[in-house]
Structure formats: C-alpha cells, structure tokens
Enzyme design. Sequence first.
Site, PDB file in Angstrom:
ATOM      1  N   ASP A  56       0.681  -1.276   0.054  1.00 14.86           N
ATOM      2  CA  ASP A  56      -0.075  -0.102   0.070  1.00 14.86           C
ATOM      3  C   ASP A  56       0.781   1.255  -0.261  1.00 14.86           C
ATOM      4  O   ASP A  56       0.240   2.364  -0.371  1.00 14.86           O
ATOM      5  CB  ASP A  56      -0.944   0.069   1.040  1.00 14.86           C
ATOM      6  CG  ASP A  56      -0.254   0.044   2.512  1.00 14.86           C
ATOM      7  OD1 ASP A  56       0.830  -0.425   2.519  1.00 14.86           O
ATOM      8  OD2 ASP A  56      -1.111   0.279   3.471  1.00 14.86           O
TER       9      ASP A  56
ATOM     10  N   GLU B 109       9.708 -10.571  -2.609  1.00 16.69           N
ATOM     11  CA  GLU B 109      10.812  -9.100  -2.602  1.00 16.69           C
ATOM     12  C   GLU B 109      11.995  -9.944  -2.746  1.00 16.69           C
ATOM     13  O   GLU B 109      12.887  -9.072  -3.798  1.00 16.69           O
ATOM     14  CB  GLU B 109      10.685  -8.376  -1.480  1.00 16.69           C
ATOM     15  CG  GLU B 109       9.189  -7.574  -1.495  1.00 16.69           C
ATOM     16  CD  GLU B 109       8.164  -8.240  -0.695  1.00 16.69           C
ATOM     17  OE1 GLU B 109       7.039  -7.666  -0.302  1.00 16.69           O
ATOM     18  OE2 GLU B 109       8.639  -9.468  -0.373  1.00 16.69           O
TER      19      GLU B 109
ATOM     20  N   HIS C 238       1.237   0.685  10.495  1.00 19.27           N
ATOM     21  CA  HIS C 238       1.617  -0.839  10.001  1.00 19.27           C
ATOM     22  C   HIS C 238       3.043  -0.775   9.263  1.00 19.27           C
ATOM     23  O   HIS C 238       3.377   0.150   8.654  1.00 19.27           O
ATOM     24  CB  HIS C 238       0.663  -1.519   9.464  1.00 19.27           C
ATOM     25  CG  HIS C 238       0.136  -1.055   8.180  1.00 19.27           C
ATOM     26  ND1 HIS C 238      -0.709   0.367   7.972  1.00 19.27           N
ATOM     27  CD2 HIS C 238       0.520  -1.211   6.683  1.00 19.27           C
ATOM     28  CE1 HIS C 238      -0.639   0.746   6.777  1.00 19.27           C
ATOM     29  NE2 HIS C 238      -0.152  -0.220   6.029  1.00 19.27           N
ATOM     30  N   HIS C 239       3.597  -1.955   9.229  1.00 18.85           N
ATOM     31  CA  HIS C 239       4.999  -2.193   8.578  1.00 18.85           C
ATOM     32  C   HIS C 239       6.063  -1.248   9.316  1.00 18.85           C
ATOM     33  O   HIS C 239       7.112  -1.124   8.704  1.00 18.85           O
ATOM     34  CB  HIS C 239       4.882  -1.871   7.057  1.00 18.85           C
ATOM     35  CG  HIS C 239       3.912  -2.730   6.321  1.00 18.85           C
ATOM     36  ND1 HIS C 239       3.519  -3.862   6.865  1.00 18.85           N
ATOM     37  CD2 HIS C 239       3.525  -2.577   4.998  1.00 18.85           C
ATOM     38  CE1 HIS C 239       2.542  -4.476   5.796  1.00 18.85           C
ATOM     39  NE2 HIS C 239       2.556  -3.705   4.854  1.00 18.85           N
TER      40      HIS C 239
ATOM     41  N   GLY D 298      27.231 -15.981  -2.980  1.00 17.66           N
ATOM     42  CA  GLY D 298      26.933 -17.321  -2.868  1.00 17.66           C
ATOM     43  C   GLY D 298      25.568 -17.702  -2.033  1.00 17.66           C
ATOM     44  O   GLY D 298      25.459 -18.666  -1.298  1.00 17.66           O
TER      45      GLY D 298
ATOM     46  N   ASP E 266      18.825 -29.159  -6.636  1.00 17.46           N
ATOM     47  CA  ASP E 266      17.516 -29.249  -6.059  1.00 17.46           C
ATOM     48  C   ASP E 266      17.244 -28.599  -4.876  1.00 17.46           C
ATOM     49  O   ASP E 266      16.412 -27.806  -4.349  1.00 17.46           O
ATOM     50  CB  ASP E 266      17.176 -30.804  -5.614  1.00 17.46           C
ATOM     51  CG  ASP E 266      18.235 -31.647  -5.109  1.00 17.46           C
ATOM     52  OD1 ASP E 266      19.453 -30.960  -4.978  1.00 17.46           O
ATOM     53  OD2 ASP E 266      17.925 -32.620  -4.446  1.00 17.46           O
TER      54      ASP E 266
ATOM     55  N   ASN F   3      20.011 -34.200  -6.605  1.00 17.54           N
ATOM     56  CA  ASN F   3      21.046 -35.425  -6.181  1.00 17.54           C
ATOM     57  C   ASN F   3      20.940 -35.330  -4.721  1.00 17.54           C
ATOM     58  O   ASN F   3      21.556 -35.456  -3.699  1.00 17.54           O
ATOM     59  CB  ASN F   3      22.480 -34.738  -6.401  1.00 17.54           C
ATOM     60  CG  ASN F   3      23.021 -33.281  -6.240  1.00 17.54           C
ATOM     61  OD1 ASN F   3      22.180 -32.683  -5.450  1.00 17.54           O
ATOM     62  ND2 ASN F   3      24.074 -32.883  -6.329  1.00 17.54           N
TER      63      ASN F   3
ATOM     64  N   GLY G 182      19.436 -33.310  -1.924  1.00 15.33           N
ATOM     65  CA  GLY G 182      19.940 -32.733  -0.800  1.00 15.33           C
ATOM     66  C   GLY G 182      21.060 -31.561  -1.075  1.00 15.33           C
ATOM     67  O   GLY G 182      21.339 -31.263  -2.248  1.00 15.33           O
TER      68      GLY G 182
ATOM     69  N   GLU H 124      27.206 -28.627   1.095  1.00 15.33           N
ATOM     70  CA  GLU H 124      27.518 -28.877   2.599  1.00 15.33           C
ATOM     71  C   GLU H 124      27.741 -30.208   3.029  1.00 15.33           C
ATOM     72  O   GLU H 124      28.415 -30.254   3.866  1.00 15.33           O
ATOM     73  CB  GLU H 124      25.968 -28.544   3.131  1.00 15.33           C
ATOM     74  CG  GLU H 124      25.579 -27.091   3.163  1.00 15.33           C
ATOM     75  CD  GLU H 124      25.148 -26.337   1.874  1.00 15.33           C
ATOM     76  OE1 GLU H 124      25.048 -27.131   0.882  1.00 15.33           O
ATOM     77  OE2 GLU H 124      25.501 -25.254   1.445  1.00 15.33           O
TER      78      GLU H 124
END
Length: 556
Positions: A29, A52, A115-116, A412, A439, A466, A468, A472
Amino acid sequence: MSSNYTIGHYLLDRLAELGVHHMFGVPGDYNLSFLDEVIDHKEIEWIGNCNELNAAYAADGYARVNGMAALITTFGVGELSAVNGIAGSYAERVPVVKITGTPTTNVMDNGLYVHHTLGNGKFDHFSTMYKEVTVAQTFLTQENAAQEIDRVLLTCWTDKRPVHINLPTDVYDKPISKPYNSLLDSAILSNEETLKQMIVDVPERINSAKRPVILADFEVTRYRAQKALLQFAEKTGFPVATLSMGKSAFNEAHPQFIGVYNGDLSSSYVQKRIDQSDCIISVGVKLTDSITGGFSHQFSKDNVIHIHPFSVQFNSTKYAPATMIDSLHALSSAITKRKAEDLDILSLTSQMAAKSYTAAETEITQERFFERIAAFLHENDVLLAEQGTSFFGAATMPLPKDTTFIGQPLWGSIGYTLPALLGSQLADKNRRNVLLIGDGSFQLTAQELSTMLRQHIKPVIFLINNDGYTVERAIHGENQVYNDIQMWNYQELPAVLGPKDRSITFKVRTEIELEEALILAEQNYQHLVFIEVMMHRDDKPALLAELSKRFANQNV
C-alpha cells in the site's frame, strides 16, 4: 513547470534513459499509487514477483545482461525481504536501483504508529540498514527530487553497485520540471595527463617481461570492457585467462584464451602460466576464496599490474582517474606485440580437442553431464550456474563465443539463479538462457518459475536432483539430517505453476535419456524446457570436491 509531469515520471524517465525497461517488485500500500505511473509509462514494463527477495535476485540478473536494473517494494516488510538480494548485488558490483515506497511525510514527521513499522514512531531503521549494502541513499522530497534522483542514479551507474531511494506516497505525484540534459553528461572521464604518464611508465615494464599474461575478472563485464580487452589481447598477442567470477569476460573459443584460473586447482598448464608469470596484467580482478582454490594462488604481487575501473596501479604508483576502457586502449598502442609461438600459447580449444562424447546407457555423472552440456550450448547463449555443483562444474567448461556466464561465487546465496534467470531472460528475449541449478537451491525460490511462465519466456532449466545439499555434505555433516531435503515431484511443477502448454518437461537418469531430452529441447524452443537430471548424492565435480575440503579446514 508542468503540473502533469511528476517526480514519479522524472524517476522513471531517468531509469529508462539508462536502459531500464522492466521494473521488478511486489505491490504494497505504500507503493501502489506510484505503481500506477509505472504501468502507464511507455518505456517500462511492470514485472510482479512472488516475493521481494526473488525480485531483488531478478533485478540482479537483469542488470548483469542489461547494464542496470530497478525494483520497488513497500516499506519495512518488503524492503527487508529484498535486502539479501541487494547485498549480493553490492558484493559482486551489480548496478540495481532499490526503490522503497514509504508512508507519507506527515505520518513520518508525526511519528505515528502505522503498520509495517516497529511501532516506535521511527522510520529510519531500515534505511540505516540499507546504508551498509548500497553506495548511495536518498529520501526524496518535492524540493530535492531532481537533484537527488540524478545523484543517486549516476552513482549507481558509475560504481556498479546498488543504491536506495525512499519515495513517500505523498511525494511521487508532486510536479517537477523535466530533465534538460543527459544524466551521463556527468560521468567520470579519464584525465589525459594521467593516461600520458601511465603510458610513459607502464609499457616499459610489460615490454621487458618474458612471460606476460592477461588475467581478467568480473569487473570487465560490469564495465562493459569486453571489446577493449579483446583489442588489447589481440594487439599484444598475450595469452588470456579469467577467474571463474569473470568467466565469459573473454571469448573462450579465441586462440589466445588458455582457460580459467583457480589457484593450484587449475590445470597444470594454466597454473604455470599465471603463477610463474613475470608480468600479470590483471584486469578487473578481485581474488576471493571460491575462485582461487582457497587463496592458493602463488604469483608474486610485485609482478602484477592492476587495471581497475578507474585506475591503473603498479607497485605503489596509482594512475587515476583512468577508466578501464581508456587504459586498455592506451596500452594497446604502446606494447610490442609478441608471436604466439614465442609465448608458447596452448589455447583452451586445443587443450579440449582430444575429448569426445558419445552417450551410453549408463547413469549420468557430474563429469559426463558437464561434458555434454558444453556441446549443448550455442553461441550468444546466457548460461546461469547456481552456486554449488552447478557453478563448479561449469567453471572449467568451455563456452562458445559471445556466451554470457552468470554465477554468484562471492555472495553465494543459494537459490539466486532461478529468479536471476527471469531477469536475464527479460533483459534480452532474443538470447537463449540456460540454467543449471541443484534441487536444494531450487527449493528456496521455486515459485518464481510461475512468473517465467506468466511472462512467456522460454529458457532451458536443468534441475540437478542429487537429493539434498551436496556442497554442505562435502564440507561437513555428510550424513546429517540438516543436509537432507524433502523430495519433490520436480518435473510436475511447471504444469502446476502455469499453463501446461507453455512448458515441456523431462526426467532423465541415463546418458541416453539425457540425449533424447536435449534433442527435444532444441526442437521445442518455443516452450520453457524443464529437465530434471537424477544424479547420485555423493557425486560432485572434481573442483568442488577439492575446494570443499579447503572450506572445511578454513572453518576450523
């Protein structure tokens, strides 16, 4: 002054002048009324995003191809959702104009609890946060609008980093005079005396070198200096390498291109040519851990001549202001050209000549997948590679002439490339865009696939499934639950998120199945093509496998 011409018009006209013809964002708004002017503008098209953050990623991708981008969100909740994407643009020098629609000046002056907000009557919390990830900021008023819009946009254009514009809902429609001059009339120019002195001092050092080499990086593309770099390389005859962050800054099919440098993880030939060079002409380079094999570069900084966007530096002497393009042109005419045989140049094309690919009825591996995708690419494609297996698999993959490569190895932020694909494809609908994404990354921003289908764009998306977070797993917690994700029916998503007749999907496990999908992808270029590629969870590109070990040690 015409009462029909407003501050909102002025801002949009200046953006269009700089080549921005799409506006990304999410309505709220505090920006709705201004969005009416965006919709009515003859040169700018509104592109509504699913959130966003995705809008910020899309704007980043758009700017990398187009040269500049803009997005708008509402105050507080919207701008904070976008801040991660803006931070990435700041880190990797991408010119994005972030516009925030704010409450009225009366509301803010009186500290009302609207608000916000945080409910404390203060309205500068979020703009203060943006100061850390933008190079210029402004709060528009009727009195300062023309001067501030020009200042901030010129800074964005010059520094190739994001800027932040706060636009109150009661300011956008105030009358203002139309701009009377070109914004770029005030752009930074080289100082002629500086260039002359640089040409007196620097060429002598280059001409005396026995093993000169050019090392280029991402600032070459940000400052649109590719043609100047090509001319410089051809006039000197020197071999050229890039870092992976600057991949595609130089034509990889060119006989002087020797490959991508990754510190001691480079091919032995490329590593030797860079690390043992007695004169490196470094053009637009920033040495980060992800692109140097974990800071494993071994060349001496004393042998480096740095050409940056607005300066040339050798040892302790800096020549400024001198633009990258002007510096390359000036040096081109002052350096003695060498013959290829004298410099022992082994082009990337000749290094790859012995390799061939024939599909077999076997499961697809990372190594074989990237071998095949290299042949799938066309000249003038845009290739986006998500940080992880996709980026490090594509980093050393040879690219055809005039290909643009988009990745995010410094910031990254996983999930970046899917929304970035929306932006890069809209920036030039005549170029085919190809996305490589895992994925795990895909699940973060998958809903922007619906915006692509809504916009009728037709990229080719390879979803590497693959199971997951492979990167990591390679760094820490190979079998830990936090590196697992829920398996989705990925190939069904395009039909769920948009009209079925706008996409064609495949799920492949073997090289033969991939080959069949690629043939059909070429034939169905009028559709968005979505190819889910199944791979083993422990399989990873060789470069990533080694680099992840170094990241693990770096984190101890």
